[in-house]
Design a protein around this motif. Structure first.
Motif, PDB file in Angstrom:
ATOM      1  N   PRO A 175      -0.568  13.881   3.869  1.00  0.00           N
ATOM      2  CA  PRO A 175       0.481  13.263   3.057  1.00  0.00           C
ATOM      3  C   PRO A 175       0.936  11.916   3.633  1.00  0.00           C
ATOM      4  CG  PRO A 175       1.358  15.127   4.324  1.00  0.00           C
ATOM      5  CD  PRO A 175      -0.123  15.071   4.602  1.00  0.00           C
ATOM      6  N   GLY A 176       1.319  11.029   2.748  1.00  0.00           N
ATOM      7  CA  GLY A 176       1.956   9.783   3.172  1.00  0.00           C
ATOM      8  C   GLY A 176       3.394  10.072   3.584  1.00  0.00           C
ATOM      9  N   GLU A 177       4.086   9.031   4.062  1.00  0.00           N
ATOM     10  CA  GLU A 177       5.380   9.288   4.702  1.00  0.00           C
ATOM     11  C   GLU A 177       6.567   8.634   4.052  1.00  0.00           C
ATOM     12  OE1 GLU A 177       4.680   8.316   8.762  1.00  0.00           O
ATOM     13  OE2 GLU A 177       3.831  10.307   9.178  1.00  0.00           O
ATOM     14  N   SER A 178       6.364   7.738   3.091  1.00  0.00           N
ATOM     15  CA  SER A 178       7.549   7.044   2.569  1.00  0.00           C
ATOM     16  C   SER A 178       7.279   6.450   1.198  1.00  0.00           C
ATOM     17  CB  SER A 178       7.968   5.926   3.531  1.00  0.00           C
ATOM     18  OG  SER A 178       6.908   5.008   3.667  1.00  0.00           O
ATOM     19  N   PHE A 179       8.376   6.173   0.518  1.00  0.00           N
ATOM     20  CA  PHE A 179       8.336   5.470  -0.768  1.00  0.00           C
ATOM     21  C   PHE A 179       8.985   4.111  -0.551  1.00  0.00           C
ATOM     22  CE2 PHE A 179       8.437   9.960  -2.026  1.00  0.00           C
ATOM     23  CZ  PHE A 179       7.348  10.005  -2.879  1.00  0.00           C
ATOM     24  N   ASP A 180       8.169   3.120  -0.270  1.00  0.00           N
ATOM     25  CA  ASP A 180       8.710   1.790  -0.015  1.00  0.00           C
ATOM     26  C   ASP A 180       8.621   0.963  -1.290  1.00  0.00           C
ATOM     27  OD1 ASP A 180       8.994   2.564   2.648  1.00  0.00           O
ATOM     28  OD2 ASP A 180       6.930   1.959   3.097  1.00  0.00           O
TER      29      ASP A 180
ATOM     30  N   ASN B 165       1.172  13.655  -8.831  1.00  0.00           N
ATOM     31  CA  ASN B 165       2.137  14.750  -8.672  1.00  0.00           C
ATOM     32  C   ASN B 165       3.508  14.239  -8.234  1.00  0.00           C
ATOM     33  OD1 ASN B 165       3.256  17.242  -6.777  1.00  0.00           O
ATOM     34  ND2 ASN B 165       2.189  17.919  -8.630  1.00  0.00           N
ATOM     35  N   ASP B 166       3.546  13.094  -7.539  1.00  0.00           N
ATOM     36  CA  ASP B 166       4.839  12.494  -7.152  1.00  0.00           C
ATOM     37  C   ASP B 166       5.763  12.336  -8.355  1.00  0.00           C
ATOM     38  OD1 ASP B 166       4.280  11.935  -4.373  1.00  0.00           O
ATOM     39  OD2 ASP B 166       3.199  10.114  -4.953  1.00  0.00           O
TER      40      ASP B 166
ATOM     41  N   LYS C  70       0.864  -1.179   0.000  1.00  0.00           N
ATOM     42  CA  LYS C  70       0.000   0.000   0.000  1.00  0.00           C
ATOM     43  C   LYS C  70       0.903   1.233   0.000  1.00  0.00           C
ATOM     44  CE  LYS C  70      -3.744   0.454   2.661  1.00  0.00           C
ATOM     45  NZ  LYS C  70      -4.554   0.739   3.877  1.00  0.00           N
ATOM     46  N   TYR C  71       0.543   2.221  -0.817  1.00  0.00           N
ATOM     47  CA  TYR C  71       1.317   3.459  -0.877  1.00  0.00           C
ATOM     48  C   TYR C  71       0.363   4.634  -0.675  1.00  0.00           C
ATOM     49  CZ  TYR C  71       3.430   7.623  -2.714  1.00  0.00           C
ATOM     50  OH  TYR C  71       3.856   8.915  -2.827  1.00  0.00           O
ATOM     51  N   ARG C  72       0.770   5.608   0.157  1.00  0.00           N
ATOM     52  CA  ARG C  72      -0.036   6.819   0.390  1.00  0.00           C
ATOM     53  C   ARG C  72       0.705   8.011  -0.182  1.00  0.00           C
ATOM     54  NH1 ARG C  72      -1.382   4.913   6.598  1.00  0.00           N
ATOM     55  NH2 ARG C  72      -3.346   3.826   6.128  1.00  0.00           N
ATOM     56  N   LYS C  73       0.008   8.744  -1.058  1.00  0.00           N
ATOM     57  CA  LYS C  73       0.627   9.830  -1.829  1.00  0.00           C
ATOM     58  C   LYS C  73       1.363  10.822  -0.927  1.00  0.00           C
ATOM     59  CE  LYS C  73      -0.792  13.130  -5.477  1.00  0.00           C
ATOM     60  NZ  LYS C  73      -1.971  13.567  -6.258  1.00  0.00           N
ATOM     61  N   VAL C  74       2.614  11.075  -1.265  1.00  0.00           N
ATOM     62  CA  VAL C  74       3.469  11.964  -0.474  1.00  0.00           C
ATOM     63  C   VAL C  74       3.303  13.418  -0.917  1.00  0.00           C
ATOM     64  CG1 VAL C  74       5.890  12.566  -0.046  1.00  0.00           C
ATOM     65  CG2 VAL C  74       5.151  10.164   0.114  1.00  0.00           C
ATOM     66  N   HIS C  75       3.405  13.682  -2.221  1.00  0.00           N
ATOM     67  CA  HIS C  75       3.336  15.065  -2.718  1.00  0.00           C
ATOM     68  C   HIS C  75       1.889  15.404  -3.078  1.00  0.00           C
ATOM     69  CE1 HIS C  75       7.561  13.831  -3.681  1.00  0.00           C
ATOM     70  NE2 HIS C  75       7.808  15.000  -3.128  1.00  0.00           N
ATOM     71  N   LEU C  76       1.241  16.164  -2.205  1.00  0.00           N
ATOM     72  CA  LEU C  76      -0.156  16.556  -2.436  1.00  0.00           C
ATOM     73  C   LEU C  76      -0.164  17.949  -3.057  1.00  0.00           C
ATOM     74  CD1 LEU C  76      -1.678  15.419   0.978  1.00  0.00           C
ATOM     75  CD2 LEU C  76      -1.858  14.225  -1.227  1.00  0.00           C
TER      76      LEU C  76
ATOM     77  N   GLU D  90      -6.477  18.921  -2.926  1.00  0.00           N
ATOM     78  CA  GLU D  90      -5.857  17.742  -2.297  1.00  0.00           C
ATOM     79  C   GLU D  90      -5.256  18.070  -0.940  1.00  0.00           C
ATOM     80  OE1 GLU D  90      -3.823  14.635  -4.460  1.00  0.00           O
ATOM     81  OE2 GLU D  90      -4.036  15.827  -6.272  1.00  0.00           O
ATOM     82  N   LYS D  91      -4.714  19.297  -0.805  1.00  0.00           N
ATOM     83  CA  LYS D  91      -4.109  19.649   0.489  1.00  0.00           C
ATOM     84  C   LYS D  91      -5.165  19.774   1.589  1.00  0.00           C
ATOM     85  CE  LYS D  91       0.060  22.098  -1.073  1.00  0.00           C
ATOM     86  NZ  LYS D  91       0.973  20.952  -0.984  1.00  0.00           N
ATOM     87  N   ARG D  92      -6.423  19.944   1.207  1.00  0.00           N
ATOM     88  CA  ARG D  92      -7.507  20.031   2.195  1.00  0.00           C
ATOM     89  C   ARG D  92      -8.038  18.647   2.567  1.00  0.00           C
ATOM     90  NH1 ARG D  92     -10.498  24.226   3.663  1.00  0.00           N
ATOM     91  NH2 ARG D  92     -12.455  23.823   4.751  1.00  0.00           N
ATOM     92  N   TYR D  93      -8.169  17.794   1.559  1.00  0.00           N
ATOM     93  CA  TYR D  93      -8.886  16.536   1.782  1.00  0.00           C
ATOM     94  C   TYR D  93      -7.998  15.364   2.202  1.00  0.00           C
ATOM     95  CZ  TYR D  93     -12.697  18.998  -0.586  1.00  0.00           C
ATOM     96  OH  TYR D  93     -13.671  19.908  -0.932  1.00  0.00           O
ATOM     97  N   PHE D  94      -6.682  15.477   1.990  1.00  0.00           N
ATOM     98  CA  PHE D  94      -5.789  14.350   2.303  1.00  0.00           C
ATOM     99  C   PHE D  94      -4.661  14.772   3.233  1.00  0.00           C
ATOM    100  CE2 PHE D  94      -7.070  13.539  -2.239  1.00  0.00           C
ATOM    101  CZ  PHE D  94      -7.865  12.426  -1.999  1.00  0.00           C
TER     102      PHE D  94
END
Ligand code: CDT
Length: 318
Positions: free
Chosen positions: A152-157, A172-173, A124-130, A146-150
């Motif tokens: 940011p995730g924390e890593s690129f695994d 955007n990543d 699972k990946y959570r978008k870092v660059h919103l 996006e900056k309002r509704y989400f």
């Protein structure tokens, strides 16, 4: 033994606000059937692939915002996609809005999952660059909240899957070299990236004519500079009055585009990705162990934005 992954782009055309999850899942399943019939191991769908791209609207009511989020994955409406994947023996990568309860608190992410051929979520990946903005800006033709509704995730695994090292990023990543390099440093061989990119960016209309070029530019650079396959998948076409780029494509580690969609609708494009084509790039020009100079790159992690020296002419070194 050669390591091939037959990858399908599962590009989507527009999704109307009124379209239900089951209606979208029918479209996703149709693409999955085509990909499977053409011998694919993996199909990659776009960012936020279950609904319209809702950050284009300002919504004051949390209940309305949350109607675009998934509380479980799979849930009753998405289970049929997992069932079909298992039946056909094909993996998939899917973007969706994730509502997760952690210690009694709600968190909202722009998320992608990687599902294996047995229908199990393996990453699972959570978008870092919103991108976009957090407040309502009525001067825009449409919002990008996006900056309002989400969060940011924390890593690129990365994960070992499909016989190689796979990673994910979201929209955007793909414009940020750090995205690819962090995964490159973990040996990534196949990077899966879904996106929703409007042709028009209200704060920078002078970029509009370049939006497809910029898409290819960053995907190709990210692939070549890290010796990795990159798969870019659009939700394309005119969605609720907003024109979104297509341009879905698969890039080889050479930086060359080897497969591409030609429409802005639901469409499959395929490539036979030989993961061993990464090797000559990772062992020569981009042999990180031999050639990188991390001691010269400190600012990359120490500094967030540009700072000039007091005279405003030169970049400061600290
Ligand atoms: N979905 C997404 O990240 N779209 C952005 C639009 C940028 S303009 C605010 C993108 O980078 O394509």
């Amino acid at each position: 033994m050669a390591r091939f992954v037959n990858v399908a782009i599962g590009q989507l055309g527009p999704i109307a606000r009124s379209e239900t999850r089951p209606q979208v899942v029918v479209r996703l399943k149709a693409l999955m059937h085509q990909a499977s019939a053409m011998g694919c191991d993996l199909i990659v769908y776009p960012e936020l692939a279950l609904t319209t791209f809702f950050p284009r609207w300002y919504m004051a009511e949390q209940a309305e915002i949350d109607s675009f989020f998934e509380r479980e994955m799979p849930g009753p409406e998405t289970q049929p996609l997992f069932d079909l994947a298992r039946e056909l023996g094909i993996g998939f990568c899917l973007g969706y809005a994730e509502l997760s309860l952690e210690q009694g608190r709600a968190h909202r992410y722009n998320t992608s999952i990687l599902v294996d051929r047995a229908g199990a979520i393996v990453a699972k990946y959570r978008k870092v660059h919103l991108p976009g903005h957090a407040e309502h800006e009525p001067w825009r033709r449409f919002q990008h909240l996006e900056k309002r509704y989400f969060e940011p995730g924390e890593s690129f695994d990365v994960v070992q899957a499909f016989g190689g090292v796979l990673g994910m990023a979201i929209c955007n990543d793909r414009r940020w070299p750090e995205t690819y390099r962090v995964m490159g440093l973990q040996g990534v061989e196949l990077i899966l990236i879904g996106y929703n990119t409007p042709v028009h960016n209200p704060p920078a209309p002078e970029h509009d004519d370049l939006s497809l070029f910029h898409n290819q530019l960053v995907l190709q650079a990210g692939a070549y500079q890290n010796g990795s396959w990159v798969v870019g998948v659009a939700k394309a076409g005119i969605e609720e009055g907003v024109d979104q780029i297509g341009g879905s494509c698969i890039i080889a580690p050479s930086g060359e585009i080897v497969a591409a969609c030609t429409t802005k609708g639901d469409e499959i494009a395929l490539a036979r990705c030989d993961l061993d084509l990464c090797n000559s790039y990772k062992r020569t020009t981009f042999n990180f162990d031999v050639h990188r100079q991390p001691s010269a790159y400190g600012m990359i992690v120490e500094r967030k934005g540009v700072r000039l020296k007091a005279d405003g002419t030169l970049f400061a070194s600290d």
